[in-house]
Design a protein around this motif. Structure first.
Motif, mmCIF file in Angstrom:
data_model
loop_
_atom_site.group_PDB
_atom_site.id
_atom_site.type_symbol
_atom_site.label_atom_id
_atom_site.label_comp_id
_atom_site.label_asym_id
_atom_site.label_seq_id
_atom_site.Cartn_x
_atom_site.Cartn_y
_atom_site.Cartn_z
ATOM 1 N N HIS A 159 0.818 -1.212 0.000
ATOM 2 C CA HIS A 159 0.000 0.000 0.000
ATOM 3 C C HIS A 159 0.859 1.273 0.000
ATOM 4 O O HIS A 159 0.471 2.272 -0.603
ATOM 5 C CB HIS A 159 -0.991 -0.014 1.164
ATOM 6 N N TYR B 5 -6.065 6.950 0.110
ATOM 7 C CA TYR B 5 -6.671 5.650 0.411
ATOM 8 C C TYR B 5 -5.586 4.621 0.744
ATOM 9 O O TYR B 5 -5.660 3.924 1.762
ATOM 10 C CB TYR B 5 -7.519 5.162 -0.766
ATOM 11 N N HIS B 6 -4.573 4.530 -0.121
ATOM 12 C CA HIS B 6 -3.524 3.533 0.089
ATOM 13 C C HIS B 6 -2.680 3.863 1.324
ATOM 14 O O HIS B 6 -2.256 2.946 2.042
ATOM 15 C CB HIS B 6 -2.656 3.392 -1.164
ATOM 16 N N MET C 141 -4.721 2.619 4.183
ATOM 17 C CA MET C 141 -4.657 1.159 4.258
ATOM 18 C C MET C 141 -3.314 0.702 4.829
ATOM 19 O O MET C 141 -3.261 -0.227 5.642
ATOM 20 C CB MET C 141 -4.882 0.537 2.876
#
Length: 77
Positions: free
Chosen positions: A28, A46-47, A50
């Protein structure tokens, strides 16, 4: 003695799980960097989020592995 073997197996499982979460976090992080470089900040965020979650899970599993290991080295009360 069967309890010690069980504790050992649980410690192994926690270590393996922590390692898997570290691998997932690394993936990620790479994806976040790729998307950030491309200017896609939403996907990068988002990554990054995560990756952070995987780091937290890895820390939890590492702590559980340590507890299992301590249980094997300390004499019973």
């Amino acid at each position: 003695m069967p309890e010690a073997k069980h504790d050992h197996q649980k410690a192994v499982e926690y270590h393996e799980s922590a390692a898997k979460h570290h691998q997932d976090a690394a993936y990620h992080h790479k994806e976040a960097a790729k998307h950030y470089t491309a200017g896609n900040h939403e996907k990068a965020a988002y990554h990054a989020h995560m990756a952070h979650g995987h780091h937290l899970h890895a820390a939890d599993h590492s702590a559980e592995a340590a507890k299992q290991m301590l249980g094997m080295t300390r004499p019973p009360p």
